[in-house]
Design an enzyme around this catalytic site. Structure first.
Site, PDB file in Angstrom:
ATOM      1  N   HIS A 127       8.644  -3.168  -6.471  1.00  0.00           N
ATOM      2  CA  HIS A 127       7.601  -2.817  -5.498  1.00  0.00           C
ATOM      3  C   HIS A 127       8.257  -1.927  -4.435  1.00  0.00           C
ATOM      4  CE1 HIS A 127       4.872  -3.688  -2.083  1.00  0.00           C
ATOM      5  NE2 HIS A 127       3.991  -4.064  -2.983  1.00  0.00           N
ATOM      6  N   ASP A 204      13.034 -10.659  -5.285  1.00  0.00           N
ATOM      7  CA  ASP A 204      11.696 -10.531  -4.714  1.00  0.00           C
ATOM      8  C   ASP A 204      10.787 -11.479  -5.497  1.00  0.00           C
ATOM      9  OD1 ASP A 204       9.075  -9.860  -4.269  1.00  0.00           O
ATOM     10  OD2 ASP A 204       9.384  -7.694  -4.364  1.00  0.00           O
ATOM     11  N   GLN A 207       5.619 -12.356  -6.622  1.00  0.00           N
ATOM     12  CA  GLN A 207       4.701 -12.651  -7.732  1.00  0.00           C
ATOM     13  C   GLN A 207       5.163 -13.846  -8.558  1.00  0.00           C
ATOM     14  OE1 GLN A 207       1.847 -11.201  -8.026  1.00  0.00           O
ATOM     15  NE2 GLN A 207       2.148  -9.492  -6.633  1.00  0.00           N
ATOM     16  N   LYS A 230      -0.157 -14.687  -1.021  1.00  0.00           N
ATOM     17  CA  LYS A 230      -0.349 -14.585  -2.473  1.00  0.00           C
ATOM     18  C   LYS A 230      -0.332 -15.955  -3.130  1.00  0.00           C
ATOM     19  CE  LYS A 230       2.030 -10.144  -2.650  1.00  0.00           C
ATOM     20  NZ  LYS A 230       1.013  -9.122  -2.891  1.00  0.00           N
ATOM     21  N   CYS A 368       1.724   0.005  -5.350  1.00  0.00           N
ATOM     22  CA  CYS A 368       3.009   0.129  -4.631  1.00  0.00           C
ATOM     23  C   CYS A 368       4.172   0.155  -5.608  1.00  0.00           C
ATOM     24  CB  CYS A 368       3.202  -1.000  -3.617  1.00  0.00           C
ATOM     25  SG  CYS A 368       1.949  -1.031  -2.344  1.00  0.00           S
TER      26      CYS A 368
HETATM   27  N1  PMP Z   1       6.951  -7.424  -3.824  1.00  0.00           N
HETATM   28  C1  PMP Z   1       6.039  -7.636  -4.772  1.00  0.00           C
HETATM   29  C2  PMP Z   1       6.489  -7.850  -6.181  1.00  0.00           C
HETATM   30  C3  PMP Z   1       4.691  -7.660  -4.441  1.00  0.00           C
HETATM   31  O1  PMP Z   1       3.778  -7.859  -5.374  1.00  0.00           O
HETATM   32  C4  PMP Z   1       4.313  -7.459  -3.084  1.00  0.00           C
HETATM   33  C5  PMP Z   1       2.859  -7.443  -2.676  1.00  0.00           C
HETATM   34  N2  PMP Z   1       2.049  -6.658  -3.487  1.00  0.00           N
HETATM   35  C6  PMP Z   1       5.310  -7.272  -2.139  1.00  0.00           C
HETATM   36  C7  PMP Z   1       6.613  -7.258  -2.536  1.00  0.00           C
HETATM   37  C8  PMP Z   1       4.992  -7.081  -0.688  1.00  0.00           C
HETATM   38  O2  PMP Z   1       4.459  -8.253  -0.189  1.00  0.00           O
HETATM   39  P1  PMP Z   1       3.842  -8.300   1.296  1.00  0.00           P
HETATM   40  O3  PMP Z   1       2.876  -7.156   1.349  1.00  0.00           O
HETATM   41  O4  PMP Z   1       3.167  -9.631   1.344  1.00  0.00           O
HETATM   42  O5  PMP Z   1       4.963  -8.162   2.236  1.00  0.00           O
END
Ligand code: PMP
Length: 410
Positions: A127, A204, A207, A230, A368
């Site tokens: 991401h 990270d 997910q 999430k 993203c």
């Molecule tokens: N990493 C991953 C794999 C994600 O799916 C996301 C959210 N789409 C993020 C980071 C960023 O998370 P946040 O917007 O809650 O900081």
């Protein structure tokens, strides 16, 4: 293993007030969980209860409400540690979410430990929030970014590790589960390889933490980050878990109240972790809400949630197989409940729009994940992502919607 792995989706759905509504004259079918999940009533009530009965600032006051608020906030830290299999709650730092957690590490750990000519190894599945903070660091200190590629199915090409990991590698950043195409990465294997060259590993877990059982000690990583919103929790709260010895030696991320011991005009001394990284009044209420969300998920059981999502994905792949032009991204095995796809040459925004007209919420775009999209040779995908409250009827609604999309454009 539990005797009964299947979930009572009808009962679970009733726990989520938002899911009871109609959108555009249709039952809401919420399949945008990888972007943000919904909250059960118990989480909403925990927030309400906290504000109605217990709120005051934490750590400073000696009065009853401050004691209660502190107990609730620190209790949420203990719950977070248990939720991820961490032995020591003081290794849990509350942050705004995954993005802030990674920025904290890239700044507070990175500037102390990454020098000119050093290397940071990421993957093309990351991401943007696990890419851009490292780019900022690399540019400032003169370090180099490298990336592990994927194979045709979207699995990391681990055979590249031997070549990509060098004695200059300071950090490996890897997503536990890809938000773009659902690949579940073999984190233990990556950690073992990184350790051989003395590199630290940040995972990270945005997910992963909401969807599968987790044990950070067993994974062997150094940092693990995830977001509350999430996983049925509030927005604006997340967790950075870091090994105690690393948190101890890291510089503060932000300065201010709550993170100091003694402040003089020219210098200050800092509290020990985790408080060293929590400058200012923290997000107390949402930490309490997050603990309620974790409790809710634990009562259902993440093994069962994972098994349920696996079953839904298999069912969705079977059903979508019959839809002309449907092509799913992501691996056949080790695939989470994230279903990213193309529908012929239709633009994902058009697909998402027509599904929305039928009450089906999916995401269309690059998620993203621009480097991943480029690697896949697409600009965007449509993404349906499942969670514990989705049933086969939701998959059926998605499939019916996709047939309508095809008919609309034919
Ligand atoms: N990493 C991953 C794999 C994600 O799916 C996301 C959210 N789409 C993020 C980071 C960023 O998370 P946040 O917007 O809650 O900081």
């Amino acid at each position: 293993m539990r005797a009964n792995m299947s979930l009572d989706v009808t009962a679970i759905k009733r726990d989520f007030p938002i899911l009871g509504q109609e959108v555009n004259g249709h039952r809401l079918v919420y399949l945008d969980n990888a972007a943000s999940s919904q909250r059960p009533r118990v989480v909403i009530e925990a927030l309400e209860r906290y504000y109605e009965r217990d709120h005051a600032n934490v750590h400073r006051g000696i009065h009853e409400l401050s004691t209660r608020a502190t107990r609730a906030y620190e209790g949420a830290r203990e719950a977070s540690a248990r939720f991820i299999g961490a032995a020591d709650p003081s290794e849990v730092v509350f942050v705004r979410g995954t993005t802030e957690g990674i920025n904290l590490v890239a700044t507070a750990w990175g500037y102390e430990n990454v020098r000119e000519g050093d290397e940071i190894l990421l993957t093309v599945l990351e991401h943007h929030s696990n890419i851009v903070p490292w780019q900022l660091l690399a540019r400032r200190v003169g370090a180099r970014l490298k990336y592990i590629d994927i194979d045709e199915q979207g699995r990391l090409r681990l055979e590249q590790l031997d070549e990509l990991l060098t004695e200059r590698t300071r950090l490996v950043g890897v997503t536990h589960v890809s938000n773009g195409i659902g690949t579940i990465n073999p984190v233990e294997e990556i950690v073992a390889a990184a350790k051989r060259v003395g590199a630290r590993v940040l995972v990270d877990g945005a997910q992963a933490a909401p969807h599968l059982p987790l044990d950070v000690e067993a994974l062997g990583c150094d940092f693990y980050v995830f977001s509350g919103h999430k996983m049925c929790g509030p927005t604006g709260i997340g967790v950075l878990w870091g090994r105690r010895e690393l948190l101890e030696e890291m510089a503060p991320y932000q300065g201010g109240g709550e993170m100091i011991e003694i402040v003089e005009l020219e210098r200050a001394t800092y509290k020990r972790p985790p408080h060293k990284f929590e400058a200012g009044t923290p997000n107390i209420a949402d930490a309490v809400g997050l603990a309620a969300a974790m409790d809710y998920l634990e009562r259902i059981g993440r093994e069962r949630i994972q098994a349920h999502e696996r079953d839904l994905l298999a069912y969705a792949l079977e059903r979508t197989h019959e839809i002309p032009g449907f092509r799913a991204f992501g691996p056949e095995r080790d695939h989470s409940g994230v279903l990213s796809f193309e529908l012929g040459d239709l633009h994902p925004h058009d697909v998402g729009q027509i599904l929305n007209d039928r009450g089906v919420a999916v995401r269309a775009g690059h998620h993203c994940n621009q480097p991943l999209m480029r690697r896949l040779g697409v600009t965007a995908t449509t993404r349906a992502s499942f969670y514990l409250y989705n049933g086969r009827d939701d998959v059926d609604a998605l499939c019916e919607g996709l047939r309508d999309v095809i008919e609309f454009f034919s």
